[in-house]
Design a protein around this motif. Structure first.
Motif, PDB file in Angstrom:
ATOM      1  N   MET A 205     -75.399   4.634  -4.345  1.00  0.00           N
ATOM      2  CA  MET A 205     -76.657   4.452  -3.624  1.00  0.00           C
ATOM      3  C   MET A 205     -76.961   5.659  -2.730  1.00  0.00           C
ATOM      4  O   MET A 205     -78.113   6.088  -2.620  1.00  0.00           O
ATOM      5  CB  MET A 205     -76.597   3.170  -2.779  1.00  0.00           C
ATOM      6  CG  MET A 205     -76.623   1.897  -3.610  1.00  0.00           C
ATOM      7  SD  MET A 205     -76.106   0.428  -2.674  1.00  0.00           S
ATOM      8  CE  MET A 205     -77.312   0.433  -1.364  1.00  0.00           C
ATOM      9  N   ALA A 206     -75.922   6.209  -2.095  1.00  0.00           N
ATOM     10  CA  ALA A 206     -76.116   7.404  -1.265  1.00  0.00           C
ATOM     11  C   ALA A 206     -76.591   8.576  -2.112  1.00  0.00           C
ATOM     12  O   ALA A 206     -77.480   9.338  -1.707  1.00  0.00           O
ATOM     13  CB  ALA A 206     -74.816   7.752  -0.553  1.00  0.00           C
ATOM     14  N   LEU A 207     -76.030   8.709  -3.304  1.00  0.00           N
ATOM     15  CA  LEU A 207     -76.451   9.767  -4.224  1.00  0.00           C
ATOM     16  C   LEU A 207     -77.917   9.603  -4.599  1.00  0.00           C
ATOM     17  O   LEU A 207     -78.687  10.573  -4.581  1.00  0.00           O
ATOM     18  CB  LEU A 207     -75.577   9.731  -5.482  1.00  0.00           C
ATOM     19  CG  LEU A 207     -76.000  10.631  -6.643  1.00  0.00           C
ATOM     20  CD1 LEU A 207     -75.906  12.100  -6.255  1.00  0.00           C
ATOM     21  CD2 LEU A 207     -75.153  10.357  -7.882  1.00  0.00           C
ATOM     22  N   LYS A 212     -82.004  11.241  -6.024  1.00  0.00           N
ATOM     23  CA  LYS A 212     -82.728  10.549  -7.099  1.00  0.00           C
ATOM     24  C   LYS A 212     -83.647   9.450  -6.550  1.00  0.00           C
ATOM     25  O   LYS A 212     -83.669   8.339  -7.083  1.00  0.00           O
ATOM     26  CB  LYS A 212     -81.732   9.924  -8.087  1.00  0.00           C
ATOM     27  CG  LYS A 212     -80.669  10.851  -8.620  1.00  0.00           C
ATOM     28  CD  LYS A 212     -81.186  11.715  -9.743  1.00  0.00           C
ATOM     29  CE  LYS A 212     -80.043  12.518 -10.356  1.00  0.00           C
ATOM     30  NZ  LYS A 212     -80.486  13.353 -11.482  1.00  0.00           N
ATOM     31  N   PRO A 213     -84.432   9.716  -5.506  1.00  0.00           N
ATOM     32  CA  PRO A 213     -85.238   8.639  -4.914  1.00  0.00           C
ATOM     33  C   PRO A 213     -86.316   8.097  -5.846  1.00  0.00           C
ATOM     34  O   PRO A 213     -86.802   6.985  -5.645  1.00  0.00           O
ATOM     35  CB  PRO A 213     -85.857   9.300  -3.682  1.00  0.00           C
ATOM     36  CG  PRO A 213     -85.888  10.761  -4.013  1.00  0.00           C
ATOM     37  CD  PRO A 213     -84.660  11.003  -4.830  1.00  0.00           C
ATOM     38  N   PHE A 214     -86.698   8.881  -6.872  1.00  0.00           N
ATOM     39  CA  PHE A 214     -87.741   8.439  -7.796  1.00  0.00           C
ATOM     40  C   PHE A 214     -87.163   7.787  -9.048  1.00  0.00           C
ATOM     41  O   PHE A 214     -87.899   7.343  -9.926  1.00  0.00           O
ATOM     42  CB  PHE A 214     -88.636   9.619  -8.192  1.00  0.00           C
ATOM     43  CG  PHE A 214     -89.306  10.272  -7.015  1.00  0.00           C
ATOM     44  CD1 PHE A 214     -90.345   9.636  -6.348  1.00  0.00           C
ATOM     45  CD2 PHE A 214     -88.885  11.505  -6.550  1.00  0.00           C
ATOM     46  CE1 PHE A 214     -90.948  10.217  -5.252  1.00  0.00           C
ATOM     47  CE2 PHE A 214     -89.490  12.100  -5.454  1.00  0.00           C
ATOM     48  CZ  PHE A 214     -90.520  11.457  -4.801  1.00  0.00           C
ATOM     49  N   GLU A 215     -85.841   7.727  -9.138  1.00  0.00           N
ATOM     50  CA  GLU A 215     -85.169   7.035 -10.232  1.00  0.00           C
ATOM     51  C   GLU A 215     -83.997   6.240  -9.661  1.00  0.00           C
ATOM     52  O   GLU A 215     -82.862   6.363 -10.105  1.00  0.00           O
ATOM     53  CB  GLU A 215     -84.672   8.025 -11.290  1.00  0.00           C
ATOM     54  CG  GLU A 215     -85.772   8.719 -12.062  1.00  0.00           C
ATOM     55  CD  GLU A 215     -85.228   9.632 -13.139  1.00  0.00           C
ATOM     56  OE1 GLU A 215     -84.030   9.968 -13.098  1.00  0.00           O
ATOM     57  OE2 GLU A 215     -85.990  10.006 -14.034  1.00  0.00           O
ATOM     58  N   SER A 220     -82.353  -0.230  -6.705  1.00  0.00           N
ATOM     59  CA  SER A 220     -83.242  -1.317  -7.129  1.00  0.00           C
ATOM     60  C   SER A 220     -82.442  -2.535  -7.577  1.00  0.00           C
ATOM     61  O   SER A 220     -82.817  -3.683  -7.291  1.00  0.00           O
ATOM     62  CB  SER A 220     -84.148  -0.844  -8.268  1.00  0.00           C
ATOM     63  OG  SER A 220     -85.039   0.160  -7.837  1.00  0.00           O
ATOM     64  N   TYR A 221     -81.344  -2.298  -8.277  1.00  0.00           N
ATOM     65  CA  TYR A 221     -80.498  -3.394  -8.760  1.00  0.00           C
ATOM     66  C   TYR A 221     -79.905  -4.175  -7.590  1.00  0.00           C
ATOM     67  O   TYR A 221     -79.922  -5.411  -7.584  1.00  0.00           O
ATOM     68  CB  TYR A 221     -79.390  -2.815  -9.642  1.00  0.00           C
ATOM     69  CG  TYR A 221     -78.408  -3.825 -10.175  1.00  0.00           C
ATOM     70  CD1 TYR A 221     -78.745  -4.654 -11.240  1.00  0.00           C
ATOM     71  CD2 TYR A 221     -77.135  -3.947  -9.620  1.00  0.00           C
ATOM     72  CE1 TYR A 221     -77.842  -5.590 -11.736  1.00  0.00           C
ATOM     73  CE2 TYR A 221     -76.229  -4.872 -10.108  1.00  0.00           C
ATOM     74  CZ  TYR A 221     -76.585  -5.686 -11.168  1.00  0.00           C
ATOM     75  OH  TYR A 221     -75.687  -6.615 -11.659  1.00  0.00           O
ATOM     76  N   SER A 269     -87.828   4.323  -4.988  1.00  0.00           N
ATOM     77  CA  SER A 269     -88.667   3.723  -6.021  1.00  0.00           C
ATOM     78  C   SER A 269     -88.083   2.380  -6.445  1.00  0.00           C
ATOM     79  O   SER A 269     -86.891   2.130  -6.313  1.00  0.00           O
ATOM     80  CB  SER A 269     -88.748   4.666  -7.227  1.00  0.00           C
ATOM     81  OG  SER A 269     -87.453   4.977  -7.715  1.00  0.00           O
ATOM     82  N   ALA A 270     -88.958   1.501  -6.950  1.00  0.00           N
ATOM     83  CA  ALA A 270     -88.534   0.162  -7.361  1.00  0.00           C
ATOM     84  C   ALA A 270     -88.615   0.039  -8.873  1.00  0.00           C
ATOM     85  O   ALA A 270     -89.581   0.486  -9.502  1.00  0.00           O
ATOM     86  CB  ALA A 270     -89.408  -0.888  -6.697  1.00  0.00           C
TER      87      ALA A 270
END
Length: 330
Positions: A205-207, A212-215, A220-221, A269-270
């Motif tokens: 999640m930190a990565l 990768k905020p747009f993927e 999201s999971y 992103s969701a």
């Protein structure tokens, strides 16, 4: 020495992968650190693949600790320098044909349950380091759907959704992220959780939040699970359906873990907005809740259902007899 030269020639590029704190480390100390870490990682993964129980000179508890450390985002070496050192070592050993280090690492981490379905996905080959590789293995084979920033929240937990007639089923899909909701059925691939799961997921999640905020697949999971699980009762339902298998002692511990994981997720992103929207609409349909109440309260099994039908028939017959009696009086 050739290995030292390889690192010295790429030192400037390697330092770009680390925080500014590493600027205080002198050149030779930095080169020695990278060399020792890279050689250790190479030999550890090589021997782990060669021997089922891992390197023979390491105790089982050491193996466990090392495996956990290799997943940490702050411990990562860029793949390109590990690959160059690996190739140079193979040339010195005259080991041909050489198996690419990325393939060895993919095979090593592909043995974990969360990375089922490993194949030749191009994104796996683009991994920057081991943590990135783990993330790519997790969403290998993921269903393609658009990411949004609408952040539609799932309003209802698993227990509440069951009261609206939602049925839960283990998905046969190997990719952990491939959740589906169709015709009132929520299909989720099985999630296996042990005591190392929280630490591992926090690093992924930190990565994502940094790079990768747009993927943000994993963020999201976890958000979806957090909204689906509010209490031990929700976990118990998912365990009963075979969707979750865990070794945390009790269901309340898992519920608490999932809820805490979601506390530190920023704006990303969701990936499940469409599913959340459809599940909310399903619950808010009164007819769905009415049908579910009839099924859960009056027809949960054949005996209760038979009793309900018998009582209904008896009530109808009594009503007919009453009407007949009233007619005879008049």
């Amino acid at each position: 020495m050739d290995l030292v030269k390889i690192i010295r020639n790429k030192e400037k590029n390697i330092r770009q992968y680390y925080s500014k704190n590493f600027d205080k480390i002198g050149s030779m100390d930095f080169i020695e650190m990278i060399l020792l870490d890279a050689v250790f990682i190479i030999e550890f993964i090589r021997e782990s693949n060669a021997f089922e129980d891992g390197p023979k000179n390491l105790e089982p508890w050491m193996m466990s600790d090392i495996k956990e450390d290799l997943k940490l985002l702050e411990n990562q070496l860029p793949f390109f320098i590990i690959q160059e050192i690996y190739d140079e070592v193979d040339r010195a050993r005259q080991e041909f044909p050489s198996i690419p280090f990325l393939r060895l690492a993919t095979f090593h981490f592909g043995k974990y349950t969360f990375s089922q379905g490993v194949n030749n996905d191009p994104k796996v080959k683009e991994s920057r380091h081991l943590t990135d590789l783990l993330r790519n293995l997790m969403h290998n084979g993921v269903i393609k759907r658009p990411f949004t920033f609408d952040n539609i929240k799932l309003k209802y937990s698993a227990v509440m959704l069951r009261k609206a007639g939602v049925r839960f089923r283990v998905a046969k899909d190997k990719c952990l992220l491939n959740i589906r909701f169709e015709k009132g059925v929520l299909e989720i691939p099985r999630l296996e959780v042990d005591y190392s799961f929280e630490r591992f997921v926090r690093n992924i999640m930190a990565l994502e939040q940094c790079y990768k905020p747009f993927e943000a697949y994993i963020c999201s999971y976890i958000k979806f699970l957090d909204h689906l699980i509010n209490s031990a009762e929700d976990v118990d339902l998912l365990v009963e359906k075979g969707i979750i298998l865990h070794w945390l002692g009790d269901d309340a511990a898992l519920s608490s873990m999932i809820n805490k994981l979601n506390e530190n997720i920023g704006d990303t992103s969701a990936y499940y907005d469409d599913i959340c929207k459809n599940m909310n609409l399903h619950y808010e349909n009164r007819w769905n809740r009415l049908k579910a109440t009839l099924e859960l309260v009056y027809f949960p099994n054949i005996w209760r259902g038979t009793g309900t039908v018998a009582a209904a028939i008896l009530l109808i017959l009594t009503l007919i007899q009453t009407i007949s009696s009233v007619k005879s009086v008049f």
